[in-house]
Motif scaffolding. Structure first.
Motif, PDB file in Angstrom:
ATOM      1  N   GLU A 410     -15.032  15.454   5.336  1.00 50.75           N
ATOM      2  CA  GLU A 410     -15.048  15.727   6.678  1.00 50.75           C
ATOM      3  C   GLU A 410     -13.932  15.070   7.515  1.00 50.75           C
ATOM      4  O   GLU A 410     -13.950  15.466   8.224  1.00 50.75           O
ATOM      5  CB  GLU A 410     -16.552  14.425   7.032  1.00 50.75           C
ATOM      6  N   SER A 411     -13.882  13.938   6.924  1.00 48.91           N
ATOM      7  CA  SER A 411     -12.564  13.376   8.114  1.00 48.91           C
ATOM      8  C   SER A 411     -11.665  14.313   7.958  1.00 48.91           C
ATOM      9  O   SER A 411     -10.103  14.783   8.665  1.00 48.91           O
ATOM     10  CB  SER A 411     -12.042  12.193   7.171  1.00 48.91           C
ATOM     11  N   PHE A 412     -11.247  14.975   6.716  1.00 52.09           N
ATOM     12  CA  PHE A 412     -10.350  16.267   6.667  1.00 52.09           C
ATOM     13  C   PHE A 412     -10.446  17.560   7.780  1.00 52.09           C
ATOM     14  O   PHE A 412      -9.727  17.854   8.350  1.00 52.09           O
ATOM     15  CB  PHE A 412     -10.170  16.931   5.218  1.00 52.09           C
ATOM     16  N   LYS A 413     -11.348  17.867   8.001  1.00 52.76           N
ATOM     17  CA  LYS A 413     -12.022  18.969   8.162  1.00 52.76           C
ATOM     18  C   LYS A 413     -11.942  18.581   9.904  1.00 52.76           C
ATOM     19  O   LYS A 413     -11.532  18.943  10.232  1.00 52.76           O
ATOM     20  CB  LYS A 413     -13.320  19.348   8.274  1.00 52.76           C
ATOM     21  N   TRP A 414     -12.331  17.230  10.155  1.00 49.19           N
ATOM     22  CA  TRP A 414     -12.621  16.890  11.760  1.00 49.19           C
ATOM     23  C   TRP A 414     -11.057  16.335  12.173  1.00 49.19           C
ATOM     24  O   TRP A 414     -10.316  17.198  13.184  1.00 49.19           O
ATOM     25  CB  TRP A 414     -13.171  15.271  11.386  1.00 49.19           C
ATOM     26  N   MET A 415      -9.868  16.609  11.123  1.00 54.19           N
ATOM     27  CA  MET A 415      -8.462  15.956  11.775  1.00 54.19           C
ATOM     28  C   MET A 415      -7.534  18.209  11.838  1.00 54.19           C
ATOM     29  O   MET A 415      -7.100  18.574  12.406  1.00 54.19           O
ATOM     30  CB  MET A 415      -7.253  15.395  10.181  1.00 54.19           C
ATOM     31  N   ARG A 416      -8.566  18.379  11.122  1.00 55.95           N
ATOM     32  CA  ARG A 416      -7.648  19.914  10.812  1.00 55.95           C
ATOM     33  C   ARG A 416      -8.320  20.681  12.511  1.00 55.95           C
ATOM     34  O   ARG A 416      -7.540  21.727  13.254  1.00 55.95           O
ATOM     35  CB  ARG A 416      -8.379  20.387   9.883  1.00 55.95           C
ATOM     36  N   GLU A 417      -9.531  20.322  12.532  1.00 55.81           N
ATOM     37  CA  GLU A 417      -9.954  20.922  14.224  1.00 55.81           C
ATOM     38  C   GLU A 417      -9.183  20.066  15.077  1.00 55.81           C
ATOM     39  O   GLU A 417      -9.252  20.792  16.219  1.00 55.81           O
ATOM     40  CB  GLU A 417     -11.429  20.366  14.091  1.00 55.81           C
ATOM     41  N   MET A 418      -8.821  19.249  15.200  1.00 53.90           N
ATOM     42  CA  MET A 418      -8.354  18.485  15.827  1.00 53.90           C
ATOM     43  C   MET A 418      -6.973  19.088  16.235  1.00 53.90           C
ATOM     44  O   MET A 418      -6.003  19.577  17.436  1.00 53.90           O
ATOM     45  CB  MET A 418      -7.885  17.144  15.915  1.00 53.90           C
ATOM     46  N   ARG A 419      -6.490  19.741  15.019  1.00 52.60           N
ATOM     47  CA  ARG A 419      -4.633  20.761  15.176  1.00 52.60           C
ATOM     48  C   ARG A 419      -4.792  21.710  15.665  1.00 52.60           C
ATOM     49  O   ARG A 419      -3.978  21.312  16.730  1.00 52.60           O
ATOM     50  CB  ARG A 419      -4.289  20.681  13.324  1.00 52.60           C
ATOM     51  N   GLU A 420      -6.216  22.030  15.634  1.00 52.38           N
ATOM     52  CA  GLU A 420      -5.990  23.556  15.713  1.00 52.38           C
ATOM     53  C   GLU A 420      -6.624  23.610  17.660  1.00 52.38           C
ATOM     54  O   GLU A 420      -5.889  24.666  18.232  1.00 52.38           O
ATOM     55  CB  GLU A 420      -6.730  24.593  14.960  1.00 52.38           C
ATOM     56  N   GLN A 421      -6.985  23.073  18.101  1.00 53.17           N
ATOM     57  CA  GLN A 421      -7.347  22.519  19.207  1.00 53.17           C
ATOM     58  C   GLN A 421      -6.417  22.212  20.193  1.00 53.17           C
ATOM     59  O   GLN A 421      -6.091  21.869  21.308  1.00 53.17           O
ATOM     60  CB  GLN A 421      -8.719  21.408  19.429  1.00 53.17           C
ATOM     61  N   ALA A 422      -5.081  21.094  19.492  1.00 55.96           N
ATOM     62  CA  ALA A 422      -3.642  20.532  19.972  1.00 55.96           C
ATOM     63  C   ALA A 422      -2.686  22.200  20.107  1.00 55.96           C
ATOM     64  O   ALA A 422      -2.585  22.560  19.551  1.00 55.96           O
ATOM     65  CB  ALA A 422      -3.771  18.936  19.713  1.00 55.96           C
ATOM     66  N   HIS A 423      -1.900  20.977  20.786  1.00 55.68           N
ATOM     67  CA  HIS A 423      -0.613  21.992  20.812  1.00 55.68           C
ATOM     68  C   HIS A 423       0.232  21.083  19.613  1.00 55.68           C
ATOM     69  O   HIS A 423       1.020  20.346  20.860  1.00 55.68           O
ATOM     70  CB  HIS A 423      -0.319  21.968  22.446  1.00 55.68           C
ATOM     71  N   VAL A 424       1.211  21.337  18.644  1.00 52.82           N
ATOM     72  CA  VAL A 424       1.514  20.802  18.037  1.00 52.82           C
ATOM     73  C   VAL A 424       2.745  21.769  18.043  1.00 52.82           C
ATOM     74  O   VAL A 424       2.474  22.805  17.813  1.00 52.82           O
ATOM     75  CB  VAL A 424       0.688  20.060  16.955  1.00 52.82           C
ATOM     76  N   GLU A 425       3.719  21.150  18.215  1.00 50.81           N
ATOM     77  CA  GLU A 425       5.522  22.149  17.970  1.00 50.81           C
ATOM     78  C   GLU A 425       6.360  20.688  17.067  1.00 50.81           C
ATOM     79  O   GLU A 425       6.746  19.820  16.943  1.00 50.81           O
ATOM     80  CB  GLU A 425       5.923  22.390  19.172  1.00 50.81           C
ATOM     81  N   VAL A 426       6.706  21.295  15.854  1.00 46.26           N
ATOM     82  CA  VAL A 426       7.519  20.384  14.772  1.00 46.26           C
ATOM     83  C   VAL A 426       8.440  21.232  14.865  1.00 46.26           C
ATOM     84  O   VAL A 426       8.975  22.253  14.960  1.00 46.26           O
ATOM     85  CB  VAL A 426       6.981  20.735  13.512  1.00 46.26           C
TER      86      VAL A 426
END
Length: 430
Positions: A410-426
């Motif tokens: 669930e931690s992995f799923k939750w973190m993935r959802e956080m990433r999907e909802q955020a604006h992240v640019e490497v």
């Protein structure tokens, strides 16, 4: 006045500062943007260097620097997202909480906070920076637990199923020293003869429960092949026993009697004479009662303590009843109406001051007044026992194993959802 010379000084100063400024920007360049936050190259380098140092100490082989930088950047992006969520939640870690955590870390290393500080500074690091890093780790942990815990559901059936699997695995090493008595039934026995045999078996169990020696009873009463050996079948595992015995004996404790068990041959009585290869979990439990007074503007610390001291004097002299005093004066709403009484409880669940005082008492002894974070108490130890918590420990272990596995998922799923909802640019490779 030479204006050209004056103008030359700031120009020259700016020129001399440019390489240093450029170098600083190069060191702390932004490698990723996370919503309105950033991840810096220096932060990535710090993690990579730390991993390399640990690997060097442990003799571990590492992947390439490029892979390490990617992993470090991902870790920092996740951490930044969680800290941003903590900020939105208004979650802060107090200095008192942080100091307690640092004290625990120091204690695990066999020292004090001063020792911990000296060790960190001796390595050339900043203790203040270390404190803030620990504060950050506590914050990340609390946010993750609050978000993920509620996503984890474990049904009673899942616990039971896993417990059975674990029991089968550990059960292979369990062995039982078995004593056996057979009250025989002839193959053509009528119902009356069968009932008579059952009554004989019940009488044998009665004699054994009264303390009669098993071997002597077996020699006198058993119709089994090992009767002359006192009914001794010796050590055997569950898989070595007849199925009738195995199902009834599994999980039984030393000195337990099992039976009568009916088979075509008659009625069997089995005694578990000893068990080996099994983990036994026992816990001390106590039954107690107490009176709590909470200091206030009206009731001072001294007055609360003196009132309880007066109660103790009257109780020891037989001039007062504990239950009546608790009902009238105790400010613990959970126990006051029950005369201050707590049912059988593992004392380690109590706050340290209450636990330590309670465990220092003899049965029926009443303590002197003492202070906990709840207020002033007196407590009486009513009884103490050793409880077998083996089965509960097994269920707890199964629950913990399931929880850890599901928490990771669930931690992995939750973190993935956080990433999907955020604006992240490497930006590192741009």
């Amino acid at each position: 006045m030479n204006f050209k010379k004056l103008l030359l000084i700031p120009v020259l100063s700016a020129a001399l500062c440019q390489p240093a400024l450029a170098e600083r920007i190069q060191i702390d360049k932004v490698v990723a943007t996370v919503n309105d936050g950033v991840v810096l190259q220096s932060e990535v380098d710090q993690i990579v260097n730390r991993v390399k140092e640990q690997a060097n100490q442990q003799g571990t082989e590492l992947p390439s620097d490029k892979v390490l930088r990617i992993q470090a950047t991902d870790k920092l992006i996740d951490e930044t997202l969680i800290l941003q969520l903590a900020n939105r939640m208004g979650l802060t870690i107090s200095d008192a909480h942080l100091d307690q955590t640092l004290a625990n870390i120091a204690k695990e290393q066999g020292g004090t906070i001063v020792d911990l500080r000296n060790s960190i500074e001796a390595a050339g690091d900043s203790f203040q920076a270390y404190r803030e890093e620990v504060r950050k780790e506590i914050t990340v942990g609390q946010v993750k637990r609050s978000a993920v815990d509620r996503r984890v559901y474990i049904s009673p059936q899942e616990i039971e199923n896993l417990n059975k699997i674990l029991a089968q695995q550990t059960g292979q090493s369990e062995e039982y020293n078995i004593g056996h008595i057979l009250i025989k039934i002839e193959s053509k026995a009528n119902p009356e003869e069968i009932e008579e045999a059952r009554e004989r078996a019940e009488n044998v169990i009665k004699f054994l429960n009264e303390g009669k020696e098993f071997k002597r009873i077996a020699i006198a009463s058993s119709g089994g092949a090992n009767a002359l050996d006192g009914g001794q079948l010796g050590w055997m595992g569950i898989n070595e026993m007849p199925t009738l015995f195995a199902e009834a004996i599994k999980g039984k404790k030393k000195d337990e009697l099992v039976g009568p068990l009916r088979s075509g041959a008659g009625f069997h009585i089995v005694k578990v004479q000893d068990v080996r290869g099994r983990e036994i979990v026992e816990t001390v439990e106590v039954r107690s009662r107490h009176i709590l007074l909470e200091p206030s503007i009206i009731l001072s610390e001294e007055k609360a303590r003196d009132m309880l001291a007066g109660f103790v004097k009257d109780l020891r002299a037989g001039k007062a009843d504990f239950a009546e005093l608790a009902k009238e004066h105790s400010q613990d709403p959970g126990s006051a109406l029950k005369g201050g009484e707590y049912d059988w409880t593992d004392p380690t669940t109590y706050v340290p001051a209450f636990r330590d005082t309670l465990l220092s008492l003899e049965q029926d002894e009443i303590s002197e007044p003492f202070r906990s974070n709840f207020g002033w108490h007196i407590v009486q130890l009513l009884d103490k026992r050793v409880a077998d918590k083996t089965e509960q420990a097994k269920m707890n272990r199964a629950h913990q194993l399931l929880f850890r596995r599901k928490f990771k998922e669930e931690s992995f799923k939750w973190m993935r959802e956080m990433r999907e909802q955020a604006h992240v640019e490497v930006l590192e490779n741009k």
